[in-house]
Design an enzyme around this catalytic site. Structure first.
Site, PDB file in Angstrom:
ATOM      1  N   TRP A 154      19.142  67.969  20.665  1.00  0.00           N
ATOM      2  CA  TRP A 154      18.194  66.898  20.974  1.00  0.00           C
ATOM      3  C   TRP A 154      18.974  65.613  20.735  1.00  0.00           C
ATOM      4  O   TRP A 154      19.290  65.272  19.600  1.00  0.00           O
ATOM      5  CB  TRP A 154      16.981  66.984  20.051  1.00  0.00           C
ATOM      6  CG  TRP A 154      15.906  65.998  20.383  1.00  0.00           C
ATOM      7  CD1 TRP A 154      14.890  66.161  21.278  1.00  0.00           C
ATOM      8  CD2 TRP A 154      15.736  64.686  19.817  1.00  0.00           C
ATOM      9  NE1 TRP A 154      14.109  65.024  21.310  1.00  0.00           N
ATOM     10  CE2 TRP A 154      14.600  64.113  20.432  1.00  0.00           C
ATOM     11  CE3 TRP A 154      16.431  63.942  18.877  1.00  0.00           C
ATOM     12  CZ2 TRP A 154      14.145  62.841  20.123  1.00  0.00           C
ATOM     13  CZ3 TRP A 154      15.988  62.670  18.560  1.00  0.00           C
ATOM     14  CH2 TRP A 154      14.846  62.133  19.187  1.00  0.00           C
ATOM     15  N   ASN A 205      23.370  68.993  12.957  1.00  0.00           N
ATOM     16  CA  ASN A 205      21.997  68.549  13.140  1.00  0.00           C
ATOM     17  C   ASN A 205      21.774  67.407  12.159  1.00  0.00           C
ATOM     18  O   ASN A 205      22.029  67.572  10.971  1.00  0.00           O
ATOM     19  CB  ASN A 205      21.043  69.720  12.847  1.00  0.00           C
ATOM     20  CG  ASN A 205      19.591  69.295  12.793  1.00  0.00           C
ATOM     21  OD1 ASN A 205      19.223  68.250  13.307  1.00  0.00           O
ATOM     22  ND2 ASN A 205      18.758  70.098  12.156  1.00  0.00           N
ATOM     23  N   GLU A 228      -5.945  62.929  18.425  1.00  0.00           N
ATOM     24  CA  GLU A 228      -5.153  64.145  18.612  1.00  0.00           C
ATOM     25  C   GLU A 228      -5.225  64.620  20.068  1.00  0.00           C
ATOM     26  O   GLU A 228      -4.223  65.055  20.638  1.00  0.00           O
ATOM     27  CB  GLU A 228      -5.661  65.230  17.635  1.00  0.00           C
ATOM     28  CG  GLU A 228      -5.001  66.588  17.748  1.00  0.00           C
ATOM     29  CD  GLU A 228      -3.489  66.603  17.538  1.00  0.00           C
ATOM     30  OE1 GLU A 228      -2.911  65.583  17.154  1.00  0.00           O
ATOM     31  OE2 GLU A 228      -2.877  67.654  17.801  1.00  0.00           O
ATOM     32  N   LYS A 259      -1.957  65.032  22.436  1.00  0.00           N
ATOM     33  CA  LYS A 259      -1.635  66.299  23.124  1.00  0.00           C
ATOM     34  C   LYS A 259      -1.450  66.064  24.617  1.00  0.00           C
ATOM     35  O   LYS A 259      -0.515  66.589  25.219  1.00  0.00           O
ATOM     36  CB  LYS A 259      -2.745  67.351  22.937  1.00  0.00           C
ATOM     37  CG  LYS A 259      -2.868  68.028  21.617  1.00  0.00           C
ATOM     38  CD  LYS A 259      -1.808  69.044  21.305  1.00  0.00           C
ATOM     39  CE  LYS A 259      -0.647  68.431  20.577  1.00  0.00           C
ATOM     40  NZ  LYS A 259      -0.784  68.209  19.157  1.00  0.00           N
ATOM     41  N   GLU A 298       1.853  64.290  25.393  1.00  0.00           N
ATOM     42  CA  GLU A 298       3.022  65.143  25.170  1.00  0.00           C
ATOM     43  C   GLU A 298       3.221  66.164  26.279  1.00  0.00           C
ATOM     44  O   GLU A 298       4.337  66.427  26.707  1.00  0.00           O
ATOM     45  CB  GLU A 298       2.842  65.941  23.870  1.00  0.00           C
ATOM     46  CG  GLU A 298       2.990  65.153  22.624  1.00  0.00           C
ATOM     47  CD  GLU A 298       2.774  66.049  21.417  1.00  0.00           C
ATOM     48  OE1 GLU A 298       3.714  66.214  20.643  1.00  0.00           O
ATOM     49  OE2 GLU A 298       1.670  66.606  21.239  1.00  0.00           O
ATOM     50  N   HIS A 351     -14.200  46.212  22.060  1.00  0.00           N
ATOM     51  CA  HIS A 351     -13.396  45.092  21.552  1.00  0.00           C
ATOM     52  C   HIS A 351     -12.081  44.961  22.306  1.00  0.00           C
ATOM     53  O   HIS A 351     -11.135  44.369  21.796  1.00  0.00           O
ATOM     54  CB  HIS A 351     -13.154  45.267  20.048  1.00  0.00           C
ATOM     55  CG  HIS A 351     -14.428  45.279  19.260  1.00  0.00           C
ATOM     56  ND1 HIS A 351     -15.173  44.147  19.024  1.00  0.00           N
ATOM     57  CD2 HIS A 351     -15.126  46.310  18.714  1.00  0.00           C
ATOM     58  CE1 HIS A 351     -16.259  44.464  18.339  1.00  0.00           C
ATOM     59  NE2 HIS A 351     -16.256  45.776  18.142  1.00  0.00           N
ATOM     60  N   LYS A 410      10.763  70.024  18.417  1.00  0.00           N
ATOM     61  CA  LYS A 410       9.953  70.350  17.244  1.00  0.00           C
ATOM     62  C   LYS A 410      10.781  70.040  16.000  1.00  0.00           C
ATOM     63  O   LYS A 410      12.000  70.053  16.058  1.00  0.00           O
ATOM     64  CB  LYS A 410       9.629  71.843  17.273  1.00  0.00           C
ATOM     65  CG  LYS A 410       8.458  72.163  16.391  1.00  0.00           C
ATOM     66  CD  LYS A 410       7.492  73.050  17.072  1.00  0.00           C
ATOM     67  CE  LYS A 410       6.279  73.261  16.227  1.00  0.00           C
ATOM     68  NZ  LYS A 410       5.157  72.475  16.717  1.00  0.00           N
TER      69      LYS A 410
HETATM   70  C1  F6R Z   1       2.581  66.755  17.989  1.00  0.00           C
HETATM   71  C2  F6R Z   1       3.674  67.117  17.133  1.00  0.00           C
HETATM   72  C3  F6R Z   1       4.281  66.060  16.270  1.00  0.00           C
HETATM   73  C4  F6R Z   1       4.315  66.564  14.817  1.00  0.00           C
HETATM   74  C5  F6R Z   1       5.052  65.563  13.922  1.00  0.00           C
HETATM   75  C6  F6R Z   1       5.038  65.985  12.471  1.00  0.00           C
HETATM   76  O1  F6R Z   1       2.178  67.811  18.783  1.00  0.00           O
HETATM   77  O2  F6R Z   1       4.098  68.240  17.094  1.00  0.00           O
HETATM   78  O3  F6R Z   1       3.593  64.863  16.358  1.00  0.00           O
HETATM   79  O4  F6R Z   1       3.007  66.749  14.376  1.00  0.00           O
HETATM   80  O5  F6R Z   1       6.381  65.451  14.359  1.00  0.00           O
HETATM   81  O6  F6R Z   1       5.650  67.225  12.292  1.00  0.00           O
HETATM   82  P1  F6R Z   1       5.434  68.080  10.996  1.00  0.00           P
HETATM   83  O7  F6R Z   1       4.012  68.436  10.913  1.00  0.00           O
HETATM   84  O8  F6R Z   1       6.326  69.271  11.196  1.00  0.00           O
HETATM   85  O9  F6R Z   1       5.873  67.229   9.837  1.00  0.00           O
END
Ligand code: F6R
Length: 611
Positions: free
Chosen positions: A73, A99, A484, A488, A491, A507, A606
């Site tokens: 990434w 990484n 949320e 979603k 994303e 507002h 992720k």
């Molecule tokens: C949204 C998503 C990200 C994570 C964020 C925090 O779908 O996956 O916004 O929620 O990067 O990640 P964690 O929970 O692993 O700390």
């Protein structure tokens, strides 16, 4: 963010490393590569998904019993073949994957350039690698010693794997801030960013700690600190099955994980929630109950979806426990010099347990004497280990890049925590406490009911898939759900979406409303119901296209909406665990209808292990 795999042992390394990369692809997928040592060093790298690397290696000599692999990434330098890892040192002897981010790479690079070094890539990784080689050559020391010296100069985060073509029996690894797990086999070792590439071969693993260097041979694992002192590897057993990280018949991990929610929420409640005896048992909360219930305030620190779970918890804890709560973006909390006093309680929420912003914010708060309570999914992760106490969400590995089942798991844990604290403080009546226990126990079955028939949600997704913008509105407990839902959709479908408190709309955002803008109301039956009915009218009056998420049996909201989705009735404090599910499905089906890769949305990864 970036997946790292390594193998040393009696097998051919390439198939093990390649399979591992496929399992870790959710961590980054703009390019990938492998380095193998047999009779010399061979490196293969390719822009794009791991499948493109696999294709590029067809017909090549892929032999070697030691190998490292990386799925990227991008941080420094665009995604390209030349910026892909592994990088090879100037003398062509060393290969390394990384990484993290080397924050002071520019000054090290300048130093090396002054010595005549040139660079083939734009990466900080190649700089670190040549720095290590330079130290080795100039000091005449071992690679291990050169690595140690180099890492003492490094500012930033790293998990690195390093091999030397002149030593095909040793793999070096080091970590600070980015995760590394080592699987212990019989005459072989497996290294990876998380356990998913390892469980197929062994369940015995060692989690490497910050500032440790691992010297890994086929039949030996030595851990040392940066002071060259040996440290005993602590072997733990993985509590995870292979099936948990496979698609299990679903087209996508995201869909599988949405559908897993009845069982993941159930697993989270199991053994803790005991409505028959009117009790909640949570080891981590029980031993700290005094501290939690006497807290003058609670701070919640998280990012992204986990931050949205924190917002729901703010409503829950303030309402049930009467303790003031502040919900902080970890990245802001870390840098804005917050007031933290010894004994302050911080709840850290994280699926991966490796999010760099959250991790560093917590490290700083811990140094100032705060008590850290972790609500984490990934067992053994850095945030779980840093926390003084905590409660796992037990949602199992979440592989789809967009977080789904982790969110409902977090809400389940946070609801139980709030109830326990409220009971200890006496801020909840016995009747309401036992009512909410019954309601919580019923959530998994209600989620299952939502999932029974999703054709209506799929049809709505198809109808609105070409929208340019989307507004998500909610009030009270449904406001974080609106946020949320918008996250979603952004994303997974790349449609611009905003979440707002429904009343806040007038507002400003109402200026956006026209006959093209879809406005989704999370409008379940709760104390704000009449108010949200008025908000729906306000949008209708301006010809907005209204989609509503309503409670089964409601007739008023559906009569006003262009399209409607339903969820079963639930007590409003627990309703977010239900109302989020159709929104997860809406984004999934929208992405699908647009022909997008829902498991690997563009630019995302992720486990965000860089700040
Ligand atoms: C949204 C998503 C990200 C994570 C964020 C925090 O779908 O996956 O916004 O929620 O990067 O990640 P964690 O929970 O692993 O700390």
């Amino acid at each position: 963010m970036c997946g790292i795999v390594g193998y040393i042992g009696h097998r051919q390394a390439y198939p093990v490393v390649l399979k591992g990369l496929k399992r870790l692809e959710y961590r980054g997928y703009d390019s990938s590569g492998v380095a193998l040592i047999d009779d010399g060093l061979r490196v293969f790298k390719k822009k794009g998904k791991v499948s493109e690397l696999e294709e590029a290696t067809i017909g090549q000599n892929l032999s070697g019993q030691i190998g490292i692999g990386h799925t990227r990434w991008a941080t420094h330098g665009e995604p390209s073949d030349r910026n892909a890892h592994p990088h090879v040192s100037a003398l062509g002897k060393l290969a390394m994957i990384h990484n993290g981010i080397i924050e002071n790479y520019a000054s090290i690079k300048e130093e090396l350039q002054n010595k005549g070094y040139t660079f083939k890539s734009d990466t900080d990784t190649e700089v670190l690698l040549n720095f290590i080689e330079d130290i080795k050559e100039n000091n005449g020391c071992s690679l291990e010693e050169a690595l140690r010296i180099a890492l003492k100069r490094v500012v930033g985060a790293y998990c690195i794997l390093l091999v030397d073509c002149n030593d095909p029996h040793t793999l070096l690894a080091a970590r600070k801030g980015s995760p590394l797990v080592i699987g212990i086999g019989k005459g072989e070792h497996f290294l990876a960013s998380d356990a998913s590439p390892i469980i197929e071969y062994t369940k015995e693993v060692v989690y490497v700690n910050d500032y440790q260097i691992a010297i890994v041979k086929a039949d030996e694992l030595i851990l040392k600190n940066l002071g060259n002192e040996r440290q005993t590897p602590f072997i733990t057993k993985l509590d995870m099955e292979l099936a948990a990280i496979e698609k299990g018949g679903y087209d996508h991990f995201m869909l599988k994980e949405i559908y897993e929610q009845p069982s993941t929420i159930h697993d989270c409640l199991r053994g803790r929630l005991k409505p028959d005896v009117n009790q909640i048992i949570m080891g981590g909360v029980d031993v700290n109950l005094d501290q939690l219930s006497k807290a003058a305030r609670i701070m919640i620190v998280a990012c992204g979806t986990s931050w949205h779970a924190g917002l729901v918890a703010e409503y829950l804890i303030e309402e049930l426990c009467r303790i003031p709560v502040e919900v902080e973006y970890a990245s802001e909390f870390r840098y804005r010099n917050p007031v933290i006093n010894p004994g302050d309680v911080i709840i850290a929420i994280s699926q991966s347990g490796e999010t760099a912003d959250t991790l560093v914010a917590l490290e700083n708060a811990k140094e100032k004497g705060a008590i850290i309570f972790g609500v984490v999914n990934a067992v053994g992760s850095s945030i779980a280990r840093l926390s003084h106490a905590g409660a796992y969400t037990h949602s199992g590995p979440e592989i789809g890049v967009a977080s789904t089942k982790a969110f409902t798991g977090q809400l389940a844990v946070l609801s139980m925590m709030a109830l326990k604290i409220a009971q200890a403080k006496g801020t909840i009546s016995p009747e309401r406490f036992s009512h909410l226990l019954q309601e919580l126990a019923a959530i998994p079955a209600k989620v299952a009911k939502i999932l029974e028939d999703t054709t209506g949600i799929e049809a709505i997704a198809k109808k609105y898939k070409d929208a340019r913008d989307f507004l998500f509105l909610g009030r009270g407990y449904n406001f974080p759900v609106a946020l949320e839902g918008a996250l979603k959709l952004k994303e997974i479908s790349y449609i611009h979406a905003e979440g707002y408190p429904a009343a806040e709309m007038k507002h400003g955002p109402i200026a956006l409303v026209d006959d093209k803008l879809p406005v989704l109301f999370v409008a379940t039956k709760d104390r704000y119901y009449d108010k949200i009915v008025s908000n729906v009218q306000e949008i209708k009056a301006r010809k907005g296209r209204v989609i509503c998420l309503a409670t089964e049996g409601d007739t008023i909201i559906p009569s006003m909406a262009d399209d409607v989705m339903f969820v079963p009735d639930a007590d409003e404090v627990l309703a977010p665990m239900l109302s989020v599910v159709p929104l997860q499905l809406l984004s999934y089906y929208t992405g699908l209808a647009l022909g997008l890769d829902v498991d690997k949305p563009r630019n995302l990864a992720k486990s965000v292990t860089v700040e």
